[in-house]
Design a protein around this motif. Structure first.
Motif, PDB file in Angstrom:
ATOM      1  N   ALA A   1      48.689  42.714  31.541  1.00  0.00           N
ATOM      2  CA  ALA A   1      49.935  43.361  31.111  1.00  0.00           C
ATOM      3  C   ALA A   1      49.917  44.846  31.445  1.00  0.00           C
ATOM      4  N   GLY A   2      48.752  45.480  31.364  1.00  0.00           N
ATOM      5  CA  GLY A   2      48.645  46.882  31.737  1.00  0.00           C
ATOM      6  C   GLY A   2      48.967  47.110  33.199  1.00  0.00           C
ATOM      7  N   TYR A   3      48.459  46.228  34.061  1.00  0.00           N
ATOM      8  CA  TYR A   3      48.776  46.339  35.486  1.00  0.00           C
ATOM      9  C   TYR A   3      50.267  46.102  35.733  1.00  0.00           C
ATOM     10  N   ARG A   4      50.851  45.135  35.026  1.00  0.00           N
ATOM     11  CA  ARG A   4      52.290  44.875  35.180  1.00  0.00           C
ATOM     12  C   ARG A   4      53.111  46.088  34.751  1.00  0.00           C
ATOM     13  N   LEU A   5      52.716  46.684  33.643  1.00  0.00           N
ATOM     14  CA  LEU A   5      53.421  47.861  33.132  1.00  0.00           C
ATOM     15  C   LEU A   5      53.405  48.993  34.153  1.00  0.00           C
ATOM     16  N   ILE A   6      52.232  49.322  34.644  1.00  0.00           N
ATOM     17  CA  ILE A   6      52.094  50.456  35.563  1.00  0.00           C
ATOM     18  C   ILE A   6      52.779  50.162  36.899  1.00  0.00           C
ATOM     19  N   ALA A   7      52.659  48.907  37.390  1.00  0.00           N
ATOM     20  CA  ALA A   7      53.325  48.551  38.646  1.00  0.00           C
ATOM     21  C   ALA A   7      54.841  48.657  38.511  1.00  0.00           C
ATOM     22  N   ALA A   8      55.377  48.185  37.383  1.00  0.00           N
ATOM     23  CA  ALA A   8      56.828  48.243  37.176  1.00  0.00           C
ATOM     24  C   ALA A   8      57.315  49.685  37.111  1.00  0.00           C
ATOM     25  N   VAL A   9      56.526  50.567  36.499  1.00  0.00           N
ATOM     26  CA  VAL A   9      56.894  51.986  36.452  1.00  0.00           C
ATOM     27  C   VAL A   9      56.899  52.564  37.868  1.00  0.00           C
ATOM     28  N   ASP A  10      55.884  52.238  38.664  1.00  0.00           N
ATOM     29  CA  ASP A  10      55.841  52.740  40.042  1.00  0.00           C
ATOM     30  C   ASP A  10      57.033  52.243  40.860  1.00  0.00           C
ATOM     31  N   LEU A  11      57.530  51.046  40.521  1.00  0.00           N
ATOM     32  CA  LEU A  11      58.687  50.488  41.224  1.00  0.00           C
ATOM     33  C   LEU A  11      60.011  50.908  40.586  1.00  0.00           C
ATOM     34  N   HIS A  12      59.930  51.799  39.584  1.00  0.00           N
ATOM     35  CA  HIS A  12      61.129  52.332  38.908  1.00  0.00           C
ATOM     36  C   HIS A  12      61.958  51.209  38.269  1.00  0.00           C
ATOM     37  N   ASN A  13      61.232  50.311  37.592  1.00  0.00           N
ATOM     38  CA  ASN A  13      61.870  49.180  36.929  1.00  0.00           C
ATOM     39  C   ASN A  13      61.523  49.242  35.440  1.00  0.00           C
ATOM     40  N   PRO A  14      62.248  50.074  34.668  1.00  0.00           N
ATOM     41  CA  PRO A  14      61.880  50.260  33.259  1.00  0.00           C
ATOM     42  C   PRO A  14      62.015  48.992  32.426  1.00  0.00           C
TER      43      PRO A  14
ATOM     44  N   LEU B   1      51.028  56.218  28.465  1.00  0.00           N
ATOM     45  CA  LEU B   1      51.796  57.167  29.274  1.00  0.00           C
ATOM     46  C   LEU B   1      52.706  56.451  30.268  1.00  0.00           C
ATOM     47  N   ALA B   2      52.285  55.284  30.753  1.00  0.00           N
ATOM     48  CA  ALA B   2      53.187  54.486  31.590  1.00  0.00           C
ATOM     49  C   ALA B   2      54.397  54.034  30.767  1.00  0.00           C
ATOM     50  N   LYS B   3      54.143  53.661  29.518  1.00  0.00           N
ATOM     51  CA  LYS B   3      55.249  53.299  28.623  1.00  0.00           C
ATOM     52  C   LYS B   3      56.157  54.508  28.396  1.00  0.00           C
ATOM     53  N   THR B   4      55.571  55.690  28.296  1.00  0.00           N
ATOM     54  CA  THR B   4      56.337  56.931  28.176  1.00  0.00           C
ATOM     55  C   THR B   4      57.290  57.100  29.358  1.00  0.00           C
ATOM     56  N   ASP B   5      56.763  56.856  30.572  1.00  0.00           N
ATOM     57  CA  ASP B   5      57.594  56.970  31.774  1.00  0.00           C
ATOM     58  C   ASP B   5      58.756  55.981  31.741  1.00  0.00           C
ATOM     59  N   ALA B   6      58.457  54.769  31.284  1.00  0.00           N
ATOM     60  CA  ALA B   6      59.515  53.750  31.233  1.00  0.00           C
ATOM     61  C   ALA B   6      60.622  54.164  30.273  1.00  0.00           C
TER      62      ALA B   6
ATOM     63  N   ALA C   1      58.665  61.164  24.312  1.00  0.00           N
ATOM     64  CA  ALA C   1      57.807  62.240  23.823  1.00  0.00           C
ATOM     65  C   ALA C   1      56.889  61.757  22.708  1.00  0.00           C
ATOM     66  N   THR C   2      57.399  60.909  21.839  1.00  0.00           N
ATOM     67  CA  THR C   2      56.592  60.389  20.734  1.00  0.00           C
ATOM     68  C   THR C   2      55.404  59.582  21.260  1.00  0.00           C
ATOM     69  N   VAL C   3      55.653  58.730  22.243  1.00  0.00           N
ATOM     70  CA  VAL C   3      54.576  57.912  22.809  1.00  0.00           C
ATOM     71  C   VAL C   3      53.569  58.788  23.552  1.00  0.00           C
ATOM     72  N   ALA C   4      54.053  59.824  24.234  1.00  0.00           N
ATOM     73  CA  ALA C   4      53.140  60.728  24.950  1.00  0.00           C
ATOM     74  C   ALA C   4      52.181  61.413  23.993  1.00  0.00           C
TER      75      ALA C   4
ATOM     76  N   ARG D   1      42.204  63.676  33.253  1.00  0.00           N
ATOM     77  CA  ARG D   1      43.164  62.803  33.909  1.00  0.00           C
ATOM     78  C   ARG D   1      44.306  62.455  32.950  1.00  0.00           C
ATOM     79  N   VAL D   2      43.979  62.143  31.713  1.00  0.00           N
ATOM     80  CA  VAL D   2      45.002  61.813  30.722  1.00  0.00           C
ATOM     81  C   VAL D   2      45.813  63.053  30.371  1.00  0.00           C
ATOM     82  N   ILE D   3      45.142  64.184  30.169  1.00  0.00           N
ATOM     83  CA  ILE D   3      45.835  65.406  29.768  1.00  0.00           C
ATOM     84  C   ILE D   3      46.844  65.825  30.839  1.00  0.00           C
ATOM     85  N   ARG D   4      46.432  65.756  32.116  1.00  0.00           N
ATOM     86  CA  ARG D   4      47.352  66.127  33.200  1.00  0.00           C
ATOM     87  C   ARG D   4      48.532  65.171  33.265  1.00  0.00           C
ATOM     88  N   ALA D   5      48.265  63.881  33.092  1.00  0.00           N
ATOM     89  CA  ALA D   5      49.356  62.905  33.128  1.00  0.00           C
ATOM     90  C   ALA D   5      50.335  63.125  31.979  1.00  0.00           C
ATOM     91  N   ALA D   6      49.790  63.438  30.808  1.00  0.00           N
ATOM     92  CA  ALA D   6      50.658  63.667  29.637  1.00  0.00           C
ATOM     93  C   ALA D   6      51.491  64.927  29.809  1.00  0.00           C
TER      94      ALA D   6
END
Length: 287
Positions: free
Chosen positions: A211-224, A249-254, A265-268, A282-287
């Motif tokens: 599910a984590g891979y699906r989440l991140i892939a969907a964000v990269d494909l701009h499919n919230p 953070l991927a959920k944040t992007d979605a 912002a709350t999830v971030a 890596r996490v701090i920069r992404a956030a």
């Protein structure tokens, strides 16, 4: 491991002079044990320990006369360099991470261990994807799949199919992304609860990781919509705090793609709190 403990280890290894393979086994097991601590311990503290163990392992490998012992040392060095690459990436030392990944692949090939070679190529592809070179990542994924033996444990298949999907998502190839995620789902469904990963560095793979891979892939494909449909399972509490934070953070992007900025912002902030123990750059920069 403290300096005193390292000195004791060196003394213990010197007592095994008649058996290089035993020395290599001890050093590999110690590095593997450090790998298991990575999810909750800051990367900088682990990196120095791993460098010293690799120094010892490299020396043992250079002294070994038997080809079998030399291959075992190459396997251990590949594993260690792959771990150092991951730690350097977590510290956002990108140049060091790239060098270590290249060393990990080189030593894996030298060891002639096909699964190890596929794993290190796949790991390098994940790093390359997130470094912005998606087309190179896809090429590495092709090499990884070609290196994999015909008969392979489903845990390894599920992981490599998922990393393939991540590379294709970054390259904006949705058809290939969903095809490989479906293949990963089929492989994951075949993994029994009592199945042990076939190799110490392959972690257990399950529906939450997929599910984590699906989440991140969907964000990269701009499919919230697709991303948020996987988010609940993907962001359940995990022992690996940095990866848990990256999924959050991927959920944040979605949420941001859906213009739900308050929730984003709350999830971030939750993600930063989840990774606070590791102080992951890596996490701090992404956030």
């Amino acid at each position: 491991m403290t300096l005193t403990a390292l000195t004791h280890l060196e003394s213990y290894l010197s007592a095994l002079d008649a058996d290089p393979a035993a020395k290599i086994s001890v050093l590999r097991s110690v590095i593997t044990a450090q790998r298991r601590r990575e999810g909750s311990m800051p990367a900088r503290g682990l990196a120095g320990i791993v460098v010293e163990h690799l120094r010892l392992l490299r020396a043992v490998g250079e002294d070994a006369q038997e080809p079998a012992a030399q291959r075992l040392a190459a396997e251990g060095l590949s594993e260690g360099y792959g771990f150092l690459a991951w730690l350097a990436w977590d510290m956002w030392e990108i140049g060091s991470a790239q060098r270590y990944y290249h060393a990990a692949v080189r030593m894996a090939r030298q060891s002639r261990h096909p699964t190890l070679t596929a794993y290190m190529l796949g790991s390098t592809a994940v790093f390359t994807t997130k470094s912005g070179n998606s087309h190179r990542a896809v090429d590495l994924i092709h090499q990884a799949r070609e290196s994999l033996p015909a008969r392979t444990h489903d845990t390894i298949k599920a992981w490599l199919y998922s990393t393939s999907a991540a590379a294709y998502a970054s390259a904006q190839q949705p058809d290939e992304t969903w095809r490989y995620l479906d293949m990963a789902h089929e492989a994951t469904a075949r993994i029994r609860v009592d199945d042990n990963p076939p190799w110490p560095w392959i972690m257990r793979f399950d529906g939450e990781k997929l599910a984590g891979y699906r989440l991140i892939a969907a964000v990269d494909l701009h499919n919230p919509t697709a991303a948020l449909s996987s988010a609940s399972l993907a962001t359940k509490a995990q022992a690996h705090s940095a990866q848990h934070a990256l999924n959050l953070l991927a959920k944040t992007d979605a949420h941001a793609m859906n213009r739900d900025y308050d929730q984003s912002a709350t999830v971030a902030l939750t993600a930063l709190d989840a990774a606070s123990m590791k102080t992951s750059q890596r996490v701090i920069r992404a956030a």
